[in-house]
Scaffold this active site. Structure first.
Site, PDB file in Angstrom:
ATOM      1  N   ARG A 199      33.496  33.823  36.787  1.00  0.00           N
ATOM      2  CA  ARG A 199      33.679  33.453  35.381  1.00  0.00           C
ATOM      3  C   ARG A 199      32.554  33.964  34.483  1.00  0.00           C
ATOM      4  O   ARG A 199      32.749  34.122  33.274  1.00  0.00           O
ATOM      5  CB  ARG A 199      33.807  31.938  35.262  1.00  0.00           C
ATOM      6  CG  ARG A 199      35.101  31.376  35.882  1.00  0.00           C
ATOM      7  CD  ARG A 199      35.126  29.865  35.824  1.00  0.00           C
ATOM      8  NE  ARG A 199      34.027  29.291  36.585  1.00  0.00           N
ATOM      9  CZ  ARG A 199      33.459  28.127  36.302  1.00  0.00           C
ATOM     10  NH1 ARG A 199      33.868  27.417  35.262  1.00  0.00           N
ATOM     11  NH2 ARG A 199      32.470  27.658  37.048  1.00  0.00           N
ATOM     12  N   CYS A 212      40.797  29.017  47.582  1.00  0.00           N
ATOM     13  CA  CYS A 212      41.547  28.690  46.375  1.00  0.00           C
ATOM     14  C   CYS A 212      41.942  27.212  46.369  1.00  0.00           C
ATOM     15  O   CYS A 212      42.597  26.738  47.300  1.00  0.00           O
ATOM     16  CB  CYS A 212      42.800  29.553  46.266  1.00  0.00           C
ATOM     17  SG  CYS A 212      43.756  29.206  44.771  1.00  0.00           S
ATOM     18  N   LYS A 220      36.608  34.187  52.421  1.00  0.00           N
ATOM     19  CA  LYS A 220      36.053  33.408  51.301  1.00  0.00           C
ATOM     20  C   LYS A 220      36.267  31.925  51.596  1.00  0.00           C
ATOM     21  O   LYS A 220      37.389  31.483  51.840  1.00  0.00           O
ATOM     22  CB  LYS A 220      36.759  33.802  50.000  1.00  0.00           C
ATOM     23  CG  LYS A 220      36.314  33.014  48.764  1.00  0.00           C
ATOM     24  CD  LYS A 220      35.010  33.528  48.203  1.00  0.00           C
ATOM     25  CE  LYS A 220      34.606  32.770  46.921  1.00  0.00           C
ATOM     26  NZ  LYS A 220      35.484  33.105  45.784  1.00  0.00           N
ATOM     27  N   GLY A 243      29.418  30.914  42.615  1.00  0.00           N
ATOM     28  CA  GLY A 243      29.504  29.678  41.860  1.00  0.00           C
ATOM     29  C   GLY A 243      28.424  29.554  40.807  1.00  0.00           C
ATOM     30  O   GLY A 243      27.239  29.640  41.109  1.00  0.00           O
ATOM     31  N   PRO A 246      37.329  38.440  42.978  1.00  0.00           N
ATOM     32  CA  PRO A 246      38.746  38.529  42.615  1.00  0.00           C
ATOM     33  C   PRO A 246      39.145  37.308  41.789  1.00  0.00           C
ATOM     34  O   PRO A 246      38.930  36.171  42.201  1.00  0.00           O
ATOM     35  CB  PRO A 246      39.454  38.531  43.973  1.00  0.00           C
ATOM     36  CG  PRO A 246      38.511  37.818  44.900  1.00  0.00           C
ATOM     37  CD  PRO A 246      37.128  38.109  44.403  1.00  0.00           C
TER      38      PRO A 246
END
Length: 313
Positions: free
Chosen positions: A220, A94, A133, A196, A9
């Site tokens: 990403r 986050c 997470k 990551g 997400p």
């Protein structure tokens, strides 16, 4: 062996158009964009736009941000009533300052007791599996502490733990702490996913080999590169290295992505064209004469002008 490769997400990014393109090119499982628990309950229809979907946009999970167990439960129940999710993830990763100030997101790494209460409340009251997470630490790498937090999640009823291999202080920079992810994997009896710096088939293989994780989250690495899912899957399962997409293939997929945004993205015209321009630059970054490409894209004031600029690349 089949490997679990999920699209993570990403706030402001993994909307319906992004998910549909990712699924077409190999993403087996996706998430909605992260949703805030209080905004879900009290934010009206604006926050619920994030839940726009289609029948073919499955399987899909939701990720919920918050710090109060009762509010999280109420928001989760509303989410489940509105969607058909395969599981619900609690965001304790986050690193954004505005989130940390609310004692939500990665702040929960410093308050494992509250995180445990959230997991317990949701896992005991909801009909879908609850996942969490995490990150590998707050200020610094701490194998023992991150294992401790992960164990709290497991004992409270979490069915899976997703671990981003960086500390909160690192944000999204620096290397990935594979050792902490591996330590969590060894310590838990539930599945552990690694996250990551997964930008291609090589880094995906490295994550799996160095941690023993049960699956991976691509974040990403999918920006402007929806082919990454098929690339990783082919390499992990068949040892095959796929040929990189040609410029014509990139342009074709980009225009398809923009068409989906034009059709499904529910924002104002000026914001929409700006968003499209950002997506376009992800696809076209690294090309020869990138500066002139950026300039032509930034000058576009409509969907048609943007498509014309792309055709001229």
């Amino acid at each position: 062996m089949e490997h679990k490769i999920y699209l993570a997400p990403l706030s402001g990014i993994t909307d319906l158009s992004f998910r549909l393109i990712s699924r077409k090119l190999g993403a087996a499982h996706c998430f909605y964009e992260m949703v805030d628990s209080k905004a879900t309950l009290y934010g009206g229809t604006k926050n619920l736009r994030l839940l726009k979907t289609l029948k073919k946009d499955t399987p899909i999970a939701a990720q919920l941000l918050g710090a109060e167990p009762s509010v999280m439960l109420d928001a989760a129940q509303k989410l489940i009533a509105l969607t058909n999710i395969s599981f619900l993830d609690i965001n304790a990763a986050c690193p954004a300052r505005k989130v940390i100030k609310k004692k939500a997101g990665a702040y929960l790494l410093k308050d494992a007791a509250t995180l445990g209460r959230i997991v317990t409340k949701l896992a005991s009251r909801l009909s879908v599996p609850i996942t969490v997470k995490l990150r590998t630490g707050f200020y610094k790498e701490d194998h023992k502490e991150c294992v401790k937090v992960a164990k709290v999640c497991e004992s409270s009823g979490a069915s899976t733990v997703f671990v981003h291999g960086r500390t909160v202080s690192q944000g999204y920079s620096g290397g990935v702490d594979y050792r902490s992810i591996k330590a969590i994997k060894v310590a838990l009896n539930i599945p552990v996913f690694g996250s990551g710096n997964i930008f291609d088939h090589i880094t995906a293989r490295e994550m799996i080999d160095k941690t023993g994780c049960d699956g991976i989250l691509v974040a990403r690495g999918a920006l402007g590169n929806p082919w990454i899912f098929k690339e990783i899957k082919e390499y992990l399962e068949n040892g095959k290295i796929l040929k990189a997409p040609s410029l014509s293939e990139k342009k074709k997929t980009l225009k398809e992505h923009l068409t989906l945004i034009e059709h499904y993205k529910d924002i104002g015209p000026s914001n929409k064209i700006g968003f499209m321009g950002k997506i376009a630059m992800w696809y076209l970054s690294g090309l020869y004469q990138a500066r002139s490409i950026r300039e032509s894209i930034s000058k576009a004031r409509s969907y048609r002008e943007l498509v014309a600029a792309i055709n001229n690349v």
